[in-house]
Design an enzyme around this catalytic site. Structure first.
Site, PDB file in Angstrom:
ATOM      1  N   CYS A 211       0.814  -1.227   0.000  1.00 49.90           N
ATOM      2  CA  CYS A 211       0.000   0.000   0.000  1.00 49.90           C
ATOM      3  C   CYS A 211       0.842   1.270   0.000  1.00 49.90           C
ATOM      4  CB  CYS A 211      -0.936   0.009   1.205  1.00 49.90           C
ATOM      5  SG  CYS A 211      -2.246  -1.216   1.055  1.00 49.90           S
TER       6      CYS A 211
HETATM    7  N1  COA Z   1     -20.279  -8.835   8.492  1.00 46.29           N
HETATM    8  C1  COA Z   1     -20.716  -8.986   9.770  1.00 46.29           C
HETATM    9  N2  COA Z   1     -19.909  -9.252  10.809  1.00 46.29           N
HETATM   10  C2  COA Z   1     -18.593  -9.375  10.553  1.00 46.29           C
HETATM   11  C3  COA Z   1     -18.071  -9.244   9.250  1.00 46.29           C
HETATM   12  C4  COA Z   1     -18.972  -8.966   8.199  1.00 46.29           C
HETATM   13  N3  COA Z   1     -18.563  -8.809   6.932  1.00 46.29           N
HETATM   14  N4  COA Z   1     -16.733  -9.421   9.294  1.00 46.29           N
HETATM   15  C5  COA Z   1     -16.416  -9.664  10.579  1.00 46.29           C
HETATM   16  N5  COA Z   1     -17.545  -9.651  11.340  1.00 46.29           N
HETATM   17  C6  COA Z   1     -17.636  -9.884  12.788  1.00 46.29           C
HETATM   18  C7  COA Z   1     -16.442 -10.647  13.306  1.00 46.29           C
HETATM   19  O1  COA Z   1     -16.617 -12.029  13.124  1.00 46.29           O
HETATM   20  C8  COA Z   1     -16.417 -10.231  14.759  1.00 46.29           C
HETATM   21  O2  COA Z   1     -17.363 -10.999  15.472  1.00 46.29           O
HETATM   22  P1  COA Z   1     -17.060 -11.479  16.983  1.00 46.29           P
HETATM   23  O3  COA Z   1     -16.898 -10.199  17.760  1.00 46.29           O
HETATM   24  O4  COA Z   1     -18.267 -12.263  17.310  1.00 46.29           O
HETATM   25  O5  COA Z   1     -15.786 -12.260  16.894  1.00 46.29           O
HETATM   26  C9  COA Z   1     -16.900  -8.785  14.734  1.00 46.29           C
HETATM   27  O6  COA Z   1     -17.599  -8.636  13.482  1.00 46.29           O
HETATM   28  C10 COA Z   1     -15.764  -7.770  14.783  1.00 46.29           C
HETATM   29  O7  COA Z   1     -14.749  -8.157  13.847  1.00 46.29           O
HETATM   30  P2  COA Z   1     -13.344  -7.457  13.753  1.00 46.29           P
HETATM   31  O8  COA Z   1     -12.527  -8.138  12.712  1.00 46.29           O
HETATM   32  O9  COA Z   1     -12.755  -7.332  15.131  1.00 46.29           O
HETATM   33  O10 COA Z   1     -13.774  -6.013  13.224  1.00 46.29           O
HETATM   34  P3  COA Z   1     -12.984  -4.665  13.236  1.00 46.29           P
HETATM   35  O11 COA Z   1     -13.807  -3.673  13.953  1.00 46.29           O
HETATM   36  O12 COA Z   1     -11.547  -4.825  13.631  1.00 46.29           O
HETATM   37  O13 COA Z   1     -12.995  -4.241  11.696  1.00 46.29           O
HETATM   38  C11 COA Z   1     -11.449  -4.176   9.844  1.00 46.29           C
HETATM   39  C12 COA Z   1     -12.337  -5.029  10.734  1.00 46.29           C
HETATM   40  C13 COA Z   1     -10.670  -5.084   8.924  1.00 46.29           C
HETATM   41  C14 COA Z   1     -12.339  -3.255   9.017  1.00 46.29           C
HETATM   42  C15 COA Z   1     -10.503  -3.308  10.700  1.00 46.29           C
HETATM   43  O14 COA Z   1      -9.841  -4.112  11.641  1.00 46.29           O
HETATM   44  C16 COA Z   1      -9.450  -2.586   9.879  1.00 46.29           C
HETATM   45  O15 COA Z   1      -9.742  -1.819   8.986  1.00 46.29           O
HETATM   46  N6  COA Z   1      -8.172  -2.772  10.222  1.00 46.29           N
HETATM   47  C17 COA Z   1      -7.056  -2.132   9.529  1.00 46.29           C
HETATM   48  C18 COA Z   1      -6.985  -2.730   8.186  1.00 46.29           C
HETATM   49  C19 COA Z   1      -5.897  -2.150   7.340  1.00 46.29           C
HETATM   50  O16 COA Z   1      -5.582  -0.988   7.366  1.00 46.29           O
HETATM   51  N7  COA Z   1      -5.332  -2.998   6.548  1.00 46.29           N
HETATM   52  C20 COA Z   1      -4.383  -2.617   5.605  1.00 46.29           C
HETATM   53  C21 COA Z   1      -4.769  -3.297   4.366  1.00 46.29           C
HETATM   54  S1  COA Z   1      -3.756  -2.764   3.102  1.00 46.29           S
END
Ligand code: COA
Length: 375
Positions: free
Chosen positions: A157
């Protein structure tokens, strides 16, 4: 003699097709239902886990993403396919990345009032490359009719800002007059659309940035005051696909680690302080107070992550125009995200205004470009 480098033009290729969160979730949930029905016995026996449904509300709340542009939506939205259907180009045709890159580069040249004759270097900087060699950058160079030289680079990225640093350093040293930094990102092809945790994250796009001598600029431009790049190894964002895959005995298909993988929570927690400190150190070294920064064009992965970074850097919540987001329309487009934000939200800055482009991601990597507007 050294020269002051400047960004004199940018260009953006946006694929026509879009996928809304509603369309995405409907397709994912149909796939999950199909999977659960096909594996009902194994699920009942506790051998495999049932697929949970995705939700639009979760996607918007967790990421700020509302839709994404993609090259091909038909395959992605077919519950029996779940990936884009992209024809591999023949050797005599332009590659897909080169085609997208040429479109963006042509627009960047037009924005700067330049032609291919004015360019000495093409860098293709992206998080995945369509082939190993010849470099996509050399193909783009050829299609544009640029002389000089070209090379590919990959810093995930952060590829765009690392590419701008390489180009700016060469312009400053006088080894090139002008360079195009091109970022064609076909993220849809390295995303696992069957994984609920990340299926909403990415979109496709290409950006191009023209870097040349400030004293040669024919119109308004952004002087590159300084650039700063940093890396620190982490496995929290990883894609194991590579040329050794064919020699592996464990099969080529359906290895989950052959696509984008991340530990999103950890990335969020670890990258926010790295990026905030990086920006603070960079502007301090450049003699700029946070209060003098008119704009932050940040990598577009997650809205709350950007809100945190903006608040930490400015010492207060940034106004929406100070830190523009485009990820609601484009999702995460890897290296291209901060350049889309810059391209769409920089014309209104006044002479003397300062701004900073910053991208970050796998590696970990972070790159920033400190800019001053000239009329
Ligand atoms: N729909 C519904 N629920 C979902 C889901 C979806 N598509 N995807 C995950 N969940 C659930 C999970 O299973 C979890 O359930 P649990 O609490 O029962 O275990 C809950 O939602 C929270 O999941 P989590 O992964 O902790 O969410 P989050 O708030 O961390 O958001 C991201 C996820 C990926 C959006 C976030 O962590 C993020 O953006 N991180 C940085 C990513 C980044 O910058 N990456 C670089 C890539 S180049």
């Amino acid at each position: 003699m050294t020269h002051i480098p400047a960004i004199t033009g940018t260009g953006l290729f946006t694929p026509e097709q879009t996928i809304s969160n509603a369309e995405l979730v409907e397709a994912f949930n149909a796939y999950a239902d199909l999977f659960n029905a096909q594996h009902a016995e194994a699920i009942a026996a506790g051998e495999i886990e049932a697929k949970e449904p995705s939700s639009e509300a979760f996607i918007v709340k967790a990421s700020g993403i509302e839709q994404r542009h993609v090259i091909d939506k038909t395959g992605i939205l077919d519950p029996t396919v779940m990936h884009p259907l992209l024809r591999q180009r023949g050797d005599e045709e332009p590659s897909l990345m080169a085609e997208m890159g040429v479109d963006a580069a042509t627009k960047a040249l037009a924005a700067a009032g330049r032609s291919a004759d004015d360019i000495d270097l093409v860098i293709c900087a992206a998080s995945n490359l369509e082939r190993a060699y010849p470099a996509i950058a050399v193909e783009i160079q050829n299609l544009l009719g640029v002389s000089g030289f070209a090379f590919d680079m990959n810093v995930a990225c952060s590829s765009a800002t690392f590419g701008i640093q390489a180009a700016a350093d060469m312009v400053r040293a006088g080894s090139v007059r002008a360079a195009l930094v091109v970022n064609p990102e076909i993220c849809s092809a390295h995303l696992e659309w069957r994984d609920r945790d990340c299926h909403f994250i990415f979109g496709d796009v290409a950006t191009a940035t023209l870097v040349e001598r400030a004293d040669a600029a024919s119109g308004a431009h952004f002087e590159i005051m300084s650039t700063r790049c940093a890396t620190a190894f982490s496995n929290n964002i990883r894609n194991n696909n590579g040329f050794l895959r064919r020699s592996r005995p464990d099969g080529l298909k359906d290895r989950r680690d052959m696509q984008f993988m991340q530990n999103g929570r950890k990335v969020f927690k670890e990258v926010v302080p790295i990026v905030s400190d990086h920006i603070a150190d960079h502007i301090t070294a450049g003699g700029i107070d946070a209060g003098d920064l008119k704009r932050l064009w940040l990598h577009q992965a997650n809205k709350s992550m950007n809100d945190f970074i903006g608040r930490k850097v400015l010492g207060r919540a940034p106004a929406p125009e100070e830190q523009p987001n485009i990820l609601q329309d484009y999702a995460n487009t890897s290296s291209a995200g901060s350049i889309i934000a810059f391209s769409k939200h920089s014309d209104d800055l006044q002479a003397g205004d300062h701004g900073l482009i910053c991208s970050f991601g796998a590696g970990y990597s972070v790159g920033s470009v400190l800019l001053r507007r000239h009329a």
